[in-house]
Every structure is written in C-alpha cells, then in structure tokens.
Design an enzyme around this catalytic site. Structure first.
Site, PDB file in Angstrom:
ATOM      1  N   ASP A   8       0.876  -1.164   0.000  1.00  0.00           N
ATOM      2  CA  ASP A   8       0.000   0.000   0.000  1.00  0.00           C
ATOM      3  C   ASP A   8       0.917   1.217   0.000  1.00  0.00           C
ATOM      4  O   ASP A   8       1.637   1.457   0.978  1.00  0.00           O
ATOM      5  CB  ASP A   8      -0.883  -0.038   1.255  1.00  0.00           C
ATOM      6  CG  ASP A   8      -1.750   1.185   1.429  1.00  0.00           C
ATOM      7  OD1 ASP A   8      -1.553   2.194   0.718  1.00  0.00           O
ATOM      8  OD2 ASP A   8      -2.631   1.148   2.309  1.00  0.00           O
ATOM      9  N   GLY A  30      -9.221   4.830  -6.614  1.00  0.00           N
ATOM     10  CA  GLY A  30      -7.951   4.110  -6.674  1.00  0.00           C
ATOM     11  C   GLY A  30      -6.872   4.698  -5.783  1.00  0.00           C
ATOM     12  O   GLY A  30      -7.126   5.092  -4.643  1.00  0.00           O
ATOM     13  N   VAL A  31      -5.666   4.767  -6.309  1.00  0.00           N
ATOM     14  CA  VAL A  31      -4.508   5.288  -5.580  1.00  0.00           C
ATOM     15  C   VAL A  31      -4.764   6.723  -5.122  1.00  0.00           C
ATOM     16  O   VAL A  31      -4.471   7.096  -3.988  1.00  0.00           O
ATOM     17  CB  VAL A  31      -3.235   5.233  -6.465  1.00  0.00           C
ATOM     18  CG1 VAL A  31      -2.082   5.985  -5.831  1.00  0.00           C
ATOM     19  CG2 VAL A  31      -2.842   3.803  -6.744  1.00  0.00           C
ATOM     20  N   ASP A  32      -5.340   7.523  -5.994  1.00  0.00           N
ATOM     21  CA  ASP A  32      -5.605   8.930  -5.700  1.00  0.00           C
ATOM     22  C   ASP A  32      -6.490   9.065  -4.461  1.00  0.00           C
ATOM     23  O   ASP A  32      -6.177   9.811  -3.528  1.00  0.00           O
ATOM     24  CB  ASP A  32      -6.259   9.581  -6.917  1.00  0.00           C
ATOM     25  CG  ASP A  32      -6.343  11.097  -6.855  1.00  0.00           C
ATOM     26  OD1 ASP A  32      -5.660  11.711  -6.019  1.00  0.00           O
ATOM     27  OD2 ASP A  32      -7.078  11.667  -7.673  1.00  0.00           O
ATOM     28  N   THR A 116      -2.852   2.791 -15.247  1.00  0.00           N
ATOM     29  CA  THR A 116      -3.260   1.418 -15.561  1.00  0.00           C
ATOM     30  C   THR A 116      -4.550   0.991 -14.869  1.00  0.00           C
ATOM     31  O   THR A 116      -5.054  -0.096 -15.141  1.00  0.00           O
ATOM     32  CB  THR A 116      -2.151   0.401 -15.203  1.00  0.00           C
ATOM     33  OG1 THR A 116      -1.893   0.476 -13.805  1.00  0.00           O
ATOM     34  CG2 THR A 116      -0.882   0.687 -15.985  1.00  0.00           C
ATOM     35  N   VAL A 118      -8.287   2.904 -13.729  1.00  0.00           N
ATOM     36  CA  VAL A 118      -9.483   3.363 -14.448  1.00  0.00           C
ATOM     37  C   VAL A 118      -9.150   4.056 -15.775  1.00  0.00           C
ATOM     38  O   VAL A 118     -10.034   4.229 -16.607  1.00  0.00           O
ATOM     39  CB  VAL A 118     -10.379   4.287 -13.578  1.00  0.00           C
ATOM     40  CG1 VAL A 118     -10.918   3.534 -12.380  1.00  0.00           C
ATOM     41  CG2 VAL A 118      -9.652   5.534 -13.161  1.00  0.00           C
TER      42      VAL A 118
END
Length: 164
Positions: A8, A30-32, A116, A118
């Site tokens: 993570d 996601g990551v954001d 990679t 959405v």
C-alpha cells in the site's frame, strides 16, 4: 537502486510517494483516493490552491499525515487505443515527477503504476515506459520503488526490469 514491491503506497516510509492523480488534483478513486484519505483533509485544502495539473505534468505537496514527507501528483493519460500520444504523455508523467523530485532533493521515491487503473493504459506497455524512465534516473536517487497493487503487476515490472 530500483525496487519492485507489492504494498500500500500510503504506508511507505520514503521521501516522496507519487500520486496517480486526475487533472483536478481534488481526489478520486484508486490510488488517488487512498492517498487523499491517508494524508488527511489538509491535502485537499492544499491541492485546491494549485489550480489543477495538465496530463503529463507534476505538482508537489507536503505528505501531511503520511509517512512520506512529500506527495508528487502527476496526471497520466487515459488510454484511447494508443493513437492520442498516450505513450509520450505517460513518459512525461514519470519524467516530470522524477525531475520535480530531484529539484526538491528527494532521495527515495515510490511510484504506483500510473494510468493502468481506471485510465486503462495497457499494463505491459506502462511498465516498460516506467522502467525505462526509472533507469534513466536511477543514479540520481538512492531508491526508486515501483509500488504495485498486486503480485501480478509486480511480476510485469520485475520482468521489464530484468529485460532492460
């Protein structure tokens, strides 16, 4: 040194993590979204003042509640079949993030797999672009980390790293 890990990204103890942001810099999925949640409300207050970020460029903010001192926000391209300069835009996202890190004297940096999720950039092609940029800048940093979401993603990065 270039390292490939499964983790993570919000938990890493590095000088900077890179956020695969959208152009508003106001958070997303996601990551954001994970970075915004982990960093705390100060992050959104700060990114609101930046006025967004065009695709391929990068901006820097403090890490706030993260272990990392800095967050470098970059906007990767949405995959449109490969006919809209996507490769160059993704390369620019990595390059501009690394240049911004250098100008802020960052020595350890971790990247997610930009575009990679959405944005549907093909994972193999994205990993190849990322590893090529990491290798160009490898000697300027103590450590560059490809922080992958899954072991499958990490395997792609590891394969690209050993074939370069």
């Amino acid at each position: 040194m270039i390292k490939v890990i499964v983790a993570d990204i919000t938990t890493l103890d590095v000088d900077a993590i890179v956020n695969a942001a959208n152009s508003s810099l106001l958070g997303g999925g996601g990551v954001d979204g994970a970075i915004h949640r982990a960093a705390g409300p100060e992050l959104i207050n700060t990114t609101k003042k930046l006025g967004g970020c065009p695709t391929g460029e990068a901006r820097i903010t403090p890490g706030f509640n993260l272990r990392s001192k800095w967050i470098i926000h970059t906007v990767g391209p949405v995959w449109k079949g490969g006919h809209s300069n996507e490769d160059q835009l993704l390369e620019n996202a990595y390059k501009n993030s690394l240049e911004l890190a250098l100008s802020n004297k960052i020595e350890t940096i971790a990247f997610p797999s930009i575009s990679t999720g959405v944005y549907h950039f093909p994972k193999e092609k994205a990993a190849e672009i990322a590893i090529a940029q990491f290798q160009l800048y490898e000697n300027a940093f103590n450590t560059i980390i490809a922080c992958c979401f899954s072991q499958g993603d990490a395997d792609i990065y590891q394969r690209k790293l050993t074939s370069h």
